[in-house]
Design a protein around this motif. Sequence first.
Motif, PDB file in Angstrom:
ATOM      1  N   LEU A 141       0.903  -1.114  -0.040  1.00 52.71           N
ATOM      2  CA  LEU A 141      -0.061  -0.039   0.109  1.00 52.71           C
ATOM      3  C   LEU A 141       1.019   1.197   0.020  1.00 52.71           C
ATOM      4  O   LEU A 141       1.701   1.502   0.922  1.00 52.71           O
ATOM      5  N   ARG A 142       0.716   2.052  -1.012  1.00 48.64           N
ATOM      6  CA  ARG A 142       1.616   3.046  -1.249  1.00 48.64           C
ATOM      7  C   ARG A 142       0.921   4.479  -0.248  1.00 48.64           C
ATOM      8  O   ARG A 142      -0.269   4.424  -0.104  1.00 48.64           O
ATOM      9  N   GLY A 143       2.030   5.304   0.188  1.00 49.61           N
ATOM     10  CA  GLY A 143       1.481   6.251   1.082  1.00 49.61           C
ATOM     11  C   GLY A 143       1.027   5.724   2.408  1.00 49.61           C
ATOM     12  O   GLY A 143       0.416   6.520   3.051  1.00 49.61           O
ATOM     13  N   ARG A 144       1.218   4.530   2.842  1.00 54.41           N
ATOM     14  CA  ARG A 144       0.647   3.943   4.184  1.00 54.41           C
ATOM     15  C   ARG A 144       1.279   4.889   5.320  1.00 54.41           C
ATOM     16  O   ARG A 144       0.497   5.025   6.389  1.00 54.41           O
ATOM     17  N   ASN A 145       2.489   5.272   5.306  1.00 57.02           N
ATOM     18  CA  ASN A 145       2.825   6.346   6.242  1.00 57.02           C
ATOM     19  C   ASN A 145       2.283   7.447   6.569  1.00 57.02           C
ATOM     20  O   ASN A 145       1.971   8.137   7.509  1.00 57.02           O
ATOM     21  N   LEU A 146       1.840   8.025   5.516  1.00 60.31           N
ATOM     22  CA  LEU A 146       1.140   9.278   5.343  1.00 60.31           C
ATOM     23  C   LEU A 146      -0.182   9.016   6.308  1.00 60.31           C
ATOM     24  O   LEU A 146      -0.537   9.777   7.003  1.00 60.31           O
ATOM     25  N   TYR A 147      -0.649   7.947   5.826  1.00 61.42           N
ATOM     26  CA  TYR A 147      -2.202   7.516   6.366  1.00 61.42           C
ATOM     27  C   TYR A 147      -2.023   7.289   7.957  1.00 61.42           C
ATOM     28  O   TYR A 147      -2.789   8.020   8.655  1.00 61.42           O
ATOM     29  N   ARG A 148      -1.003   6.579   8.215  1.00 62.23           N
ATOM     30  CA  ARG A 148      -0.680   6.409   9.664  1.00 62.23           C
ATOM     31  C   ARG A 148      -0.523   7.724  10.391  1.00 62.23           C
ATOM     32  O   ARG A 148      -1.301   7.973  11.312  1.00 62.23           O
ATOM     33  N   LEU A 149       0.332   8.871   9.719  1.00 64.99           N
ATOM     34  CA  LEU A 149       0.380   9.950  10.256  1.00 64.99           C
ATOM     35  C   LEU A 149      -0.860  10.944  10.492  1.00 64.99           C
ATOM     36  O   LEU A 149      -1.035  11.390  11.616  1.00 64.99           O
ATOM     37  N   LEU A 150      -1.773  10.766   9.469  1.00 70.63           N
ATOM     38  CA  LEU A 150      -2.970  11.329   9.690  1.00 70.63           C
ATOM     39  C   LEU A 150      -3.816  11.029  10.722  1.00 70.63           C
ATOM     40  O   LEU A 150      -4.339  11.634  11.446  1.00 70.63           O
ATOM     41  N   ILE A 151      -3.913   9.546  10.715  1.00 71.13           N
ATOM     42  CA  ILE A 151      -4.827   9.034  11.652  1.00 71.13           C
ATOM     43  C   ILE A 151      -4.407   9.196  12.820  1.00 71.13           C
ATOM     44  O   ILE A 151      -5.233   9.467  13.950  1.00 71.13           O
ATOM     45  N   LEU A 185      -2.691  11.677  14.042  1.00 70.58           N
ATOM     46  CA  LEU A 185      -2.483  13.316  14.327  1.00 70.58           C
ATOM     47  C   LEU A 185      -3.510  13.890  15.629  1.00 70.58           C
ATOM     48  O   LEU A 185      -2.682  14.455  16.335  1.00 70.58           O
ATOM     49  N   PRO A 186      -4.644  13.348  15.778  1.00 68.79           N
ATOM     50  CA  PRO A 186      -5.429  13.582  16.857  1.00 68.79           C
ATOM     51  C   PRO A 186      -4.967  13.440  18.136  1.00 68.79           C
ATOM     52  O   PRO A 186      -5.103  14.196  19.164  1.00 68.79           O
ATOM     53  N   VAL A 195       3.788  20.874  15.269  1.00 62.37           N
ATOM     54  CA  VAL A 195       5.025  21.096  14.694  1.00 62.37           C
ATOM     55  C   VAL A 195       5.976  20.184  15.374  1.00 62.37           C
ATOM     56  O   VAL A 195       6.737  19.307  14.662  1.00 62.37           O
ATOM     57  N   VAL A 196       5.983  20.254  16.751  1.00 65.49           N
ATOM     58  CA  VAL A 196       6.849  19.487  17.354  1.00 65.49           C
ATOM     59  C   VAL A 196       6.666  17.963  17.056  1.00 65.49           C
ATOM     60  O   VAL A 196       7.662  17.190  16.921  1.00 65.49           O
ATOM     61  N   PHE A 197       5.449  17.527  16.867  1.00 63.36           N
ATOM     62  CA  PHE A 197       5.336  16.010  16.603  1.00 63.36           C
ATOM     63  C   PHE A 197       5.751  15.641  15.371  1.00 63.36           C
ATOM     64  O   PHE A 197       6.328  14.732  15.169  1.00 63.36           O
TER      65      PHE A 197
END
Lengths: 331, 300
Positions: A129-139, A141-142, B281-283
């Motif tokens: 799955l491409r971009g999985r690191n970005l997905y992980r990051l966005l999920i 984030l909260p 940003v830190v994160f």
Amino acid sequence: MNVAEVTDASGRTAAAGGGPARRKARKAEKLRTRMRKHAWHYVFLVPMTVLFLSFTLWPMVASWWYSLYDWGGIGPPSEWVGFGNYQEVLSSPAFWNAFRISLIFSAVAIFVQLPLALVMAVILNNPRLRGRNLYRLLIFLPVVTTTAVVGIVFAMILDPAGGIVNEVMSRSGLIDEPINFLGSESTALPTLLGIDLWKGFGITMVYWLAALQTVPSELYEAARVDGASARQTLLRVTIPVLAPLAIVILLLTFQTSMAPFDLVQATTQGGPNFSTDVMSTYIYRYAFDPSFSASRYGFASAAGVVFGIFMLILTLMQAPLLRKRYERRGK
Amino acid sequence: MSAPVIPGNSEREAPVRRSDRAGESVALRHRAKLWHVLLIPLCLVWVYPFIWVATSAFKSQREMFLGGIGLIPEEFTLDNITRAWDTAGFASYTINTVVFSLGVVAVVLFVSATAGYALGRGDIPGKKIIVGILIATMFIPDGYTIIPVFVLVDSLGLNNNLTGAVLAAAGPVHVVPILLFMGYFAGLPQDLEEAARMDGAGFLRIFWRIMLPLAQPVIGTVALFRFIGAWNAFLVPLVFTLGRPDLRTLGVGMYSFFGSDTTDWAGLAAGALISLIPVIVVFLLLQRTFIEGMAGAVKS
């Protein structure tokens, strides 16, 4: 042992050899040297010990002590009421209401968030799955954001008068009249549970992802060679390997699920009509809320003690599972 | 329009290539691609609250009031930011939050590094008991002892004071950092200490000059976690600043702003932006450390 030898080697060589009296003296000397050597270690433990005694141990003892008094926080506690506060707590419908809602938060974390996060972790663990690191990051984030602040943001987004969610739904004809998500008794709790899930989801997902890394890739390879389908691989390979770690994740998720104070206080303060009241907001209200009646430290402490004991029991119930895991790993 | 043709093609070729590994992985990669259809909308909805904050903060109050649905502000304005920063007090809230967070980080680092060093090096008598007590406290639910902590800090004369808030937040022993330092220090080679002692270095000097600098990875992890935790803290700063509005942290300031002015959404969004940007940003800068640190909790 090692330390003792080191001490010996660096100790006075003058004391070496000689009769029993000398040996005794040498032993005492050795002990003194050893203690002197460790003195610094003990000095280094002082800050932790002071804080432990005053901010971890004492508050527990003091909660019990305060709970036996009718005390508003002015002067030392003097009006002894015995178990009066406990009687009042245990017979108060408002306490059991908050108790029940706290448990609902934990239950959603364990029975909804935990499995959903596993599903998401399995999806995002796919190396193809491409971009999985970005997905992980966005999920994720909260998780790092301030709960009180995002709670208020949600309150605005979900507002019945001009909030974007109601605006979009009514413009697209989904609803006839706006939903008062946080302001009506029937929807406030489900809404907060949803926000709480959103906020904590990333933590559980990262735990699962970490657990998934422990599955040996040879197992997947073997499953593939045997022609196992994706579902079979999941059920027969992934889940059995994950099971022991799942207990740890369960415990960690359970512990974080017990503190929804920030979210509830920032959005509904337990309202409307106590439909979202949790244990921590209940205690806060009786102890600190400036808009509520006079502080009742004794009563609030009793509520905290009762709930604390209950939570300890629930946590300890999971301990045997945990021990089993460590025993298995030890072998 | 050519898109439907490609799957058709590969379908026809599939039986021929079934045993071919390359063909199989192409098929699987196509299947993986399907997830994007699900994941992209999901992630957009997921982070929408942040998008809302980032755009609403720059919309005019009028546009917000008329129900600004658009993602891009009709007229870009910095009024909300300046209003939140100056009038609503977010300038001092930010300073308070920085002071509070750094204070918590400093206290936790000091306490856990010293304790971890004492427990990790030189098998001191009583070590097992101390570690046992520490681990046992991990199972005790916290958060219900705020009243005694408040009374204690108050009796020290530190209520309505950021020092008091720092103490209340950093005081309850943080077991995980202690265990992290302990494990790390225990793993450092014995020779280091021997050599330093040969050179005449004392205990403090060895700790400060040799061991502590070596523990940089642990210091970084602990500092990062405690910083983000303290930045987001709410209950402790709320309780300790009830009598001093000027000492509020960002979370508490946001809460009281919302309580006093529920209609200024653009201003609230600006406040939220000010509160969230630093921690995000830190994160983002240190996400690897953060996520690895969390993953470590499961594995150990």
